[in-house]
Design a protein around this motif. Structure first.
Motif, mmCIF file in Angstrom:
data_model
loop_
_atom_site.group_PDB
_atom_site.id
_atom_site.type_symbol
_atom_site.label_atom_id
_atom_site.label_comp_id
_atom_site.label_asym_id
_atom_site.label_seq_id
_atom_site.Cartn_x
_atom_site.Cartn_y
_atom_site.Cartn_z
ATOM 1 N N ARG A 1 0.807 -1.224 0.000
ATOM 2 C CA ARG A 1 0.000 0.000 0.000
ATOM 3 C C ARG A 1 0.840 1.274 0.000
ATOM 4 O O ARG A 1 0.434 2.286 -0.579
ATOM 5 C CB ARG A 1 -0.947 -0.004 1.202
ATOM 6 C CG ARG A 1 -2.092 -1.005 1.053
ATOM 7 C CD ARG A 1 -3.053 -0.936 2.203
ATOM 8 N NE ARG A 1 -4.269 -1.716 1.934
ATOM 9 C CZ ARG A 1 -5.047 -2.236 2.872
ATOM 10 N NH1 ARG A 1 -4.743 -2.063 4.140
ATOM 11 N NH2 ARG A 1 -6.124 -2.927 2.538
ATOM 12 N N ARG B 1 -6.003 -2.699 -6.481
ATOM 13 C CA ARG B 1 -6.599 -1.750 -5.517
ATOM 14 C C ARG B 1 -8.118 -1.867 -5.502
ATOM 15 O O ARG B 1 -8.767 -1.622 -4.478
ATOM 16 C CB ARG B 1 -6.206 -0.314 -5.873
ATOM 17 C CG ARG B 1 -4.781 0.046 -5.511
ATOM 18 C CD ARG B 1 -4.522 1.514 -5.775
ATOM 19 N NE ARG B 1 -5.371 2.358 -4.943
ATOM 20 C CZ ARG B 1 -5.478 3.669 -5.073
ATOM 21 N NH1 ARG B 1 -4.787 4.288 -6.026
ATOM 22 N NH2 ARG B 1 -6.255 4.357 -4.278
ATOM 23 N N GLN B 2 -8.689 -2.268 -6.633
ATOM 24 C CA GLN B 2 -10.141 -2.393 -6.723
ATOM 25 C C GLN B 2 -10.655 -3.747 -6.263
ATOM 26 O O GLN B 2 -11.726 -3.836 -5.663
ATOM 27 C CB GLN B 2 -10.593 -2.148 -8.171
ATOM 28 C CG GLN B 2 -10.373 -0.747 -8.686
ATOM 29 C CD GLN B 2 -10.751 -0.627 -10.158
ATOM 30 O OE1 GLN B 2 -11.013 -1.614 -10.831
ATOM 31 N NE2 GLN B 2 -10.762 0.601 -10.653
ATOM 32 N N THR B 3 -9.901 -4.813 -6.559
ATOM 33 C CA THR B 3 -10.481 -6.155 -6.444
ATOM 34 C C THR B 3 -9.747 -7.114 -5.519
ATOM 35 O O THR B 3 -10.321 -8.135 -5.132
ATOM 36 C CB THR B 3 -10.545 -6.813 -7.833
ATOM 37 O OG1 THR B 3 -9.214 -6.991 -8.348
ATOM 38 C CG2 THR B 3 -11.337 -5.952 -8.813
ATOM 39 N N ALA C 1 -7.284 -4.363 -1.311
ATOM 40 C CA ALA C 1 -8.150 -3.401 -1.993
ATOM 41 C C ALA C 1 -8.476 -2.228 -1.064
ATOM 42 O O ALA C 1 -8.540 -2.383 0.152
ATOM 43 C CB ALA C 1 -9.441 -4.077 -2.444
ATOM 44 N N ASP C 2 -8.667 -1.073 -1.669
ATOM 45 C CA ASP C 2 -8.902 0.143 -0.892
ATOM 46 C C ASP C 2 -10.050 -0.021 0.098
ATOM 47 O O ASP C 2 -9.983 0.457 1.228
ATOM 48 C CB ASP C 2 -9.196 1.321 -1.827
ATOM 49 C CG ASP C 2 -7.977 1.765 -2.608
ATOM 50 O OD1 ASP C 2 -6.857 1.331 -2.273
ATOM 51 O OD2 ASP C 2 -8.132 2.550 -3.565
ATOM 52 N N ARG C 3 -11.093 -0.695 -0.326
ATOM 53 C CA ARG C 3 -12.285 -0.783 0.539
ATOM 54 C C ARG C 3 -12.047 -1.658 1.776
ATOM 55 O O ARG C 3 -12.843 -1.645 2.706
ATOM 56 C CB ARG C 3 -13.482 -1.303 -0.252
ATOM 57 C CG ARG C 3 -13.366 -2.739 -0.729
ATOM 58 C CD ARG C 3 -14.645 -3.119 -1.483
ATOM 59 N NE ARG C 3 -14.659 -4.508 -1.933
ATOM 60 C CZ ARG C 3 -14.134 -4.947 -3.068
ATOM 61 N NH1 ARG C 3 -13.548 -4.083 -3.884
ATOM 62 N NH2 ARG C 3 -14.201 -6.219 -3.412
ATOM 63 N N PHE C 4 -10.957 -2.407 1.780
ATOM 64 C CA PHE C 4 -10.635 -3.237 2.947
ATOM 65 C C PHE C 4 -9.561 -2.590 3.815
ATOM 66 O O PHE C 4 -9.101 -3.170 4.770
ATOM 67 C CB PHE C 4 -10.157 -4.629 2.508
ATOM 68 C CG PHE C 4 -11.169 -5.386 1.696
ATOM 69 C CD1 PHE C 4 -12.424 -5.646 2.213
ATOM 70 C CD2 PHE C 4 -10.863 -5.830 0.419
ATOM 71 C CE1 PHE C 4 -13.361 -6.341 1.464
ATOM 72 C CE2 PHE C 4 -11.791 -6.526 -0.343
ATOM 73 C CZ PHE C 4 -13.053 -6.778 0.181
#
Length: 213
Positions: free
Chosen positions: A176, A202-204, A209-212
């Motif tokens: 990251r 970063r998406q999947t 991934a960013d959302r995690f």
């Protein structure tokens, strides 16, 4: 810069041949074994191999280094010095994983974060990315927007951290804080499996991934 991926060893490790289009000088990244296959690729591409570059010292990445360097009078650059214990343990690794006997070696140059490696007119940036191993480095060619990330990051996964001196939190930070800031458009060649981009991961990628985050 041109490249050719050469899967080697029973682990299907992505050994990569890199070469300068202007000079035809070349480097091979992570020659873990199957040296005849690597030499054949060099001959087919008509390039002159100058050096070996190592991301880290697990046997499927580094096992063929000493023999190839001796056969073709090559220098070995990388990995980071913190992987020295892995190089010293190569004979034990070969027994553990059923590889042919391999030789211990000392790299001609240990690499650190911010170093540069060169062949022909190509310059690669060295990024220290510990976590999978403590001395793991990534090679980044900025003009091609291409990174060779070894076993730090894969399409949809990340490197193992259950080996000696592996660390999961350190690996996540490496990805990251060291790799993703290079840009979403960067293509990367992992140590195993298909290529991907940092943006896609970063998406999947369920680990980073960013959302995690």
């Amino acid at each position: 810069m041109k490249y050719r991926i050469i899967p080697v060893t029973p682990f299907q490790q992505n050994c990569t041949l890199l070469w300068c289009e202007q000079t035809r000088k070349a480097a091979v990244v992570d020659p873990g074994g199957d040296l005849a296959r690597i030499k054949a690729a060099v001959a087919e591409e008509g390039v002159e191999l100058e050096k070996i570059l190592l991301t880290h010292a697990h046997i499927d990445h580094a096992g063929g280094s000493a023999a190839l360097a001796r056969d073709l009078s090559l220098t070995i650059e990388g990995p980071g010095r913190d992987d020295e214990f892995w190089i010293e343990g190569l004979p034990k690794q070969s027994q553990m994983f059923g590889f042919p006997d391999v030789e211990v070696f000392t790299p001609d140059r240990w690499l650190e974060d911010g170093d540069r490696v060169r062949f022909g007119e190509v310059t690669l940036e060295v990024i220290h990315c510990p976590g999978h191993t403590p001395g793991h480095v990534v090679f980044y060619h900025r003009p091609s927007a291409l990174a060779l990330v070894g076993d730090v990051l894969f399409q949809g996964s990340i490197g193992r951290t259950d080996f000696p001196r592996g660390d999961h939190a350190t690996l996540i930070r490496s990805i990251r804080e060291k790799l993703f800031p290079l840009g979403d458009e960067i293509d990367f060649i992992p140590g195993h499996g298909p290529m991907s981009t940092f943006g896609l991961e970063r998406q999947t990628n369920p680990f980073v991934a960013d959302r995690f985050g």
